[in-house]
Enzyme design. Sequence first.
Site, short mmCIF file in Angstrom:
data_model
loop_
_atom_site.label_atom_id
_atom_site.label_comp_id
_atom_site.label_asym_id
_atom_site.label_seq_id
_atom_site.Cartn_x
_atom_site.Cartn_y
_atom_site.Cartn_z
N GLN A 18 10.66 -4.44 -3.10
CA GLN A 18 9.24 -4.38 -3.45
C GLN A 18 8.88 -5.30 -4.62
O GLN A 18 7.72 -5.36 -5.03
CB GLN A 18 8.83 -2.95 -3.86
CG GLN A 18 9.58 -1.84 -3.16
CD GLN A 18 9.15 -1.64 -1.74
OE1 GLN A 18 7.99 -1.37 -1.48
NE2 GLN A 18 10.07 -1.80 -0.80
N GLU A 28 0.51 -6.97 7.43
CA GLU A 28 -0.05 -7.90 6.44
C GLU A 28 -0.46 -9.23 7.05
O GLU A 28 -1.43 -9.85 6.62
CB GLU A 28 0.96 -8.13 5.31
CG GLU A 28 1.26 -6.89 4.47
CD GLU A 28 2.25 -5.93 5.13
OE1 GLU A 28 2.78 -6.25 6.21
OE2 GLU A 28 2.48 -4.85 4.56
N SER A 52 -2.27 2.53 -4.09
CA SER A 52 -1.42 1.85 -5.06
C SER A 52 -2.06 0.57 -5.61
O SER A 52 -1.93 0.26 -6.78
CB SER A 52 -0.08 1.49 -4.42
OG SER A 52 0.58 2.66 -3.98
N ASP A 63 11.33 1.24 -7.63
CA ASP A 63 11.33 0.89 -6.21
C ASP A 63 12.35 -0.19 -5.85
O ASP A 63 12.77 -0.31 -4.69
CB ASP A 63 9.94 0.45 -5.75
CG ASP A 63 9.07 1.64 -5.36
OD1 ASP A 63 9.63 2.73 -5.14
OD2 ASP A 63 7.85 1.48 -5.27
N HIS A 96 1.67 -4.98 -8.10
CA HIS A 96 3.09 -4.62 -8.18
C HIS A 96 3.96 -5.87 -8.22
O HIS A 96 5.00 -5.96 -7.58
CB HIS A 96 3.50 -3.71 -7.02
CG HIS A 96 2.80 -2.38 -7.04
ND1 HIS A 96 1.44 -2.26 -6.88
CD2 HIS A 96 3.27 -1.12 -7.23
CE1 HIS A 96 1.10 -0.98 -6.96
NE2 HIS A 96 2.18 -0.27 -7.18
N PHE A 147 4.65 -8.30 -0.42
CA PHE A 147 4.33 -8.20 1.01
C PHE A 147 3.24 -9.19 1.41
O PHE A 147 3.37 -9.88 2.42
CB PHE A 147 3.90 -6.77 1.36
CG PHE A 147 4.94 -5.74 0.97
CD1 PHE A 147 6.29 -6.04 1.05
CD2 PHE A 147 4.56 -4.50 0.51
CE1 PHE A 147 7.25 -5.10 0.69
CE2 PHE A 147 5.51 -3.55 0.15
CZ PHE A 147 6.86 -3.85 0.23
#
Lengths: 273, 321
Positions: free
Chosen positions: B127, B64, B43, B123, B115, B89
């Site tokens: 997200q 992460e 992604s 989503d 993103h 994230f």
Amino acid sequence: MNKTSNPADLAEISKRVRRHIIEMITAAKSGHPGGSLSATELVVTLFFDTMRHDPANPKWADRDHFILGKGHACPVLYSTMAECGYTPIDQLNTFRRLGSIYQGHPDVRFIPALEASTGSLGQGLSIGLGMALAARLDHRPSRTYVVLGDGEIQEGQVWEAAMFASFHKLDNLACIVDYNKIQLDGFVEDIMPLEPLADKWKSFGWHVIEINGHDIPAVQAAFAEAATVKGKPTVILAHTVKGKGVSFMENNPKWHGTAPSKEECELALKELA
Amino acid sequence: MAVSTNYELKMGPATRESFGKALVELGKTNPNIVVCDADLSKSTNTNFFAKEFPERFFQCGIAEANMVAVGSGLSAAGKVAFVSSFSAFVLNKGFEQLRVTAAYPNVNLKVVGTHSGISIGEDGPSQMSIEDLSLACNLPGFTVLSPADDASMKAAIHLAAEHKGPVFVRAGRVKTPLIYPEGTPFRIGGSHELLTGGDLAILANGLLVAEAIKAAVQLDSEGISARVIDLYSIKPIDREAIDRAARECGAIVVAEEHLKDTGIGARVAQVAAETTPCIMEFVGIDNTYAESGTPEAVVEKYGLLAKDIAAAARKALARKK
């Protein structure tokens, strides 16, 4: 600096380091004596015997890396590095004062020979893994040593790092847990127990060695064994005594983060004479 | 002057794809570039690099916090480490690690959050990163870049790699109109004046740059001359361009795909307050989380289109008079 493999010499240096620890925390009127005293033989043996490093050339590419995950125990690191010749011994008593290179927690901005700024628990092992990866990529012989507190491994990030290390087969890294059984709020067993700790690390794919962390020949042997293990990282669970060497500090949670008074300092130094 | 002919706004790739390609280019010339990802490489498009240079790509799994600190360790040991995940994230789960292992010791770590914003669409809010630029700007010593299109993203990634010190670059999921010809120069601390104009200035970054251009075209047809500035360097910010816009136009609209409360609008207002205070209006996400939907439907509902920028511009002009 004069490196030595003689346990009696290392014990003598450890005693000097313990005196520095007591004096500098007393002078600062703040700091963490208990976890500095428990890690003394571990740190002294690494710097004076085990590790490849050169105080005259702190950025030597092939050096071994040392990271103190439990950054609050920096008096043991500062004292040992000063004894090695990295930094002035006569300034140790400026610990925690404005402008001192001996900051409250290890700070690379003030001592570039430090490998990492630590103090927020749980991050040191991950940083060490990055250094171990870089050494492997560059085909350098450098090994990475990370000392963690036992309370510190309650942090979830340590277990993220533990998974990562075995998956990436980082056999050029050894993690040492200073297992002194006490954290700030009390005994580890009452705060958030860790047992069965050896099984936990084994199940994460690590080679586990369990020793008495004050027994210098055992500490030397553990580092030697770690260097021979291939394909997986090694963790040394070093059973230690918090406040080791000062009778009234030993095994007492009070001395996690309390500075001795002048009188207590004198008593402690007498015991460490 | 009609401005409509200056930009075709032909659809280009998503900036995450441009990021992935730029990393491969960098990898070919700089053997020190290494990349970490947290199980989102397909992604974030770091999979391009992973395919080309598997020995320099480190899969970190869904962890992460560890990834950020591993990246800091790699960089501290001489590598140029890029760590990447969704913005939501890597910045939120990795913030304390960014703070203590990268910003505070000034480690040469590169962080790319893909993103970003709410234009990921379907989503939904867990997200969507609506606070990432603010968080990144809260890391002393970090350089923060928010490029708008393919060419500017590729330039940003090269700038990040060349710069000594920690950098955050914001990338998006959806395809983005082309604004710049390949080879356009960019610099840390810079901006680009895309359209000249004197009635007001629209300062945008990222996805909102193309919307700002469309808004200026609409405003031009109403006889309003809007300057459009791409404020791609969020930190350091182009104080001179902001001051000049405030002095010469007397009104500024800031448009961003970010929370208004803590976004670039606040930073621009601070600079204007310190240089030339002027009328200001803000287009952004208004103290809320968004929701699922197609990207088009989501950005429309939450007011991030050219029509919203044009409305803010008219409001600013009305206040100016």
